[in-house]
Design an enzyme around this catalytic site. Structure first.
Site, PDB file in Angstrom:
ATOM      1  N   LYS A  90      19.353 -18.690  37.252  1.00  0.00           N
ATOM      2  CA  LYS A  90      20.285 -18.237  38.287  1.00  0.00           C
ATOM      3  C   LYS A  90      20.028 -18.867  39.653  1.00  0.00           C
ATOM      4  O   LYS A  90      20.939 -19.066  40.430  1.00  0.00           O
ATOM      5  CB  LYS A  90      20.238 -16.714  38.408  1.00  0.00           C
ATOM      6  CG  LYS A  90      20.944 -16.007  37.270  1.00  0.00           C
ATOM      7  CD  LYS A  90      21.176 -14.538  37.586  1.00  0.00           C
ATOM      8  CE  LYS A  90      22.040 -13.886  36.528  1.00  0.00           C
ATOM      9  NZ  LYS A  90      21.304 -13.660  35.260  1.00  0.00           N
ATOM     10  N   GLU A 112      27.026  -9.142  44.527  1.00  0.00           N
ATOM     11  CA  GLU A 112      26.973  -7.923  43.723  1.00  0.00           C
ATOM     12  C   GLU A 112      25.992  -8.195  42.595  1.00  0.00           C
ATOM     13  O   GLU A 112      25.769  -9.332  42.206  1.00  0.00           O
ATOM     14  CB  GLU A 112      28.350  -7.556  43.171  1.00  0.00           C
ATOM     15  CG  GLU A 112      28.685  -8.144  41.812  1.00  0.00           C
ATOM     16  CD  GLU A 112      28.899  -9.641  41.834  1.00  0.00           C
ATOM     17  OE1 GLU A 112      29.343 -10.170  42.865  1.00  0.00           O
ATOM     18  OE2 GLU A 112      28.609 -10.289  40.801  1.00  0.00           O
ATOM     19  N   SER A 378      17.045 -19.469  28.931  1.00  0.00           N
ATOM     20  CA  SER A 378      17.581 -19.193  30.270  1.00  0.00           C
ATOM     21  C   SER A 378      16.601 -18.465  31.186  1.00  0.00           C
ATOM     22  O   SER A 378      16.680 -18.610  32.404  1.00  0.00           O
ATOM     23  CB  SER A 378      18.875 -18.389  30.149  1.00  0.00           C
ATOM     24  OG  SER A 378      18.671 -17.210  29.384  1.00  0.00           O
TER      25      SER A 378
END
Ligand code: PLP
Length: 394
Positions: A90, A112, A378
């Site tokens: 991310k 968010e 990931s």
């Protein structure tokens, strides 16, 4: 030439676009007009590359998993996004977006978050850049995800509870959008996956595309050829998959396998297998596949992994599904947990439960002994230790 990338208006086939309230138009339009120009500036590229290298720790290794390969009789490589600073892919996107926000002259960041992973990645880059950070989070999620709330606070972010509706991710998204409408001049909204109105899906995919860019030269070094036979990645909103697929999208010789969360079973009523259960609709500003009732109300998704617990997929993935460019499979909680533990014990790597879903593709699909299979790992499993421990009663 046929392409699976977004067109100028942000469409992937019939999916994508920007379905937004009029009050958001100035914000989204400013970003749309400027994002490609900014991303192509040499000074932007230099700063992005330097931070990915010195701050995130890129390139992430492409690791040949010998014992896993022996077990599944194939040539399996793991792309180690779990080794990035903050523990997942991310941060590639949040670094890109904070630099974008600075170029746009923004003084305030909103985001968010559901599980808190994107909130932490956003709070991290705001601290790095010295920019104010406000993270909206459902009141229930704040209770469920206390360690990530603590991390965000340590990093200087303000965590604002969303107290309406089901008090989870979609309510936090509504609050963030409301904030953005009220602060159109000085605020940038950092979206955490390849979702939202154009240009977000394309912009986020480009920031994450560093994953497949590296896979190409790393495979060239190790195997003497740039292209694997298969790339496998899990899909929540779809950003790590978009990054791992990006440079292979238009090369149909490379098989793309997208793995969704089947939760307790696709038809159990507790699942997040959007491609199977979803249909056309509009969510968070784009046309895509989403899980909804007959009246178009969004269905609450479920997965043991918080990062896959999303009721839609980004428009790129909706198109990859409909066009059959990618194969979509779904993996239950049980299958994912088993594969996660298997990676621990075969390779000494504790994966995030999201990534365990991608690994579990090995249980469903058979690959040839000479096939080169790249699985995008990931994230790391530290955040999931309690879930693993409870599940296996360790
Ligand atoms: C958030 C997250 C995901 C799911 O998000 P995508 O946008 O689908 O990539 C997957 N793995 C990890 C480790 C995550 O933190």
């Amino acid at each position: 030439m046929k392409t699976y990338h977004a067109d100028e208006k942000g469409y992937y086939g019939k999916f994508g676009g920007a379905y937004i309230p009029e009050m958001l138009y100035p914000n989204v339009e400013e970003l749309r007009q400027r994002y490609l120009t900014i991303m192509n500036e040499a000074s932007f590229k230099d700063e992005f590359d330097q931070l990915l290298r010195d701050y995130v720790g890129r390139p992430s290794p492409l690791y040949y998993a010998k014992r896993l390969s022996e077990k599944y009789n194939s040539r399996i490589y793991l792309k180690r996004e779990d080794l990035n600073h903050t523990g997942a892919h991310k941060v590639n996107n949040t670094i890109g977006q904070i630099l974008m926000a600075k170029r746009l002259g923004k003084k305030r960041i909103i985001a968010e978050t559901g599980a808190g992973q994107h909130g932490v990645a956003t709070a991290t880059v705001c601290a790095l850049a010295g920019i104010e950070c406000i993270v909206y989070m459902g009141e229930i999620d704040i209770k469920r995800q206390a360690p990530n709330v603590a991390r965000m606070k340590m990093l200087g972010a303000k965590v604002v509870p969303a107290t309406s509706g089901s008090k989870t991710l979609k309510d936090a998204t509504n609050e963030a959008i409301r904030d953005w409408i009220n602060n159109p001049i000085d605020t940038h909204y950092i979206i955490g996956s390849v979702v939202g109105p154009h240009p977000y899906p394309d912009m986020v995919a480009r920031f994450q595309s560093v994953i497949s860019e590296e896979i190409k030269w790393q495979l060239k070094e190790k195997e003497g050829k740039e292209d694997p036979d298969y790339v496998i990645a899990c899909v929540g909103g779809g950003s790590n998959a978009a990054g791992a697929f990006y440079h292979f999208l238009d090369n149909e010789k490379v098989g793309l396998i997208a793995v969704e969360a089947a939760g307790k079973g696709i038809h159990s009523g507790e699942s997040a297998a959007t491609s199977v259960l979803g249909n056309d609709g509009i969510i968070h500003g784009s046309r895509t596949l989403l899980m909804q009732t007959e009246d178009g109300q969004i269905t609450e998704p479920y997965s043991i992994s918080a990062g896959l617990d999303y009721p839609g997929v980004g428009p790129l993935h909706a198109h990859l599904y409909e066009s059959k460019r990618a194969e979509f499979i779904s993996i239950t909680d049980d299958e994912a947990m088993t594969s996660g533990l298997e990676l621990c014990q075969l390779e000494g790597i504790i994966p995030a439960i999201e990534s365990s879903h991608a690994l579990a593709a090995l249980q469903q699909k058979e690959f040839g002994a000479d096939d080169i299979v790249v699985i995008n790992l990931s994230g790391r499993g530290d955040k999931d230790l309690n879930t693993y421990i409870d599940y296996f009663k360790l």
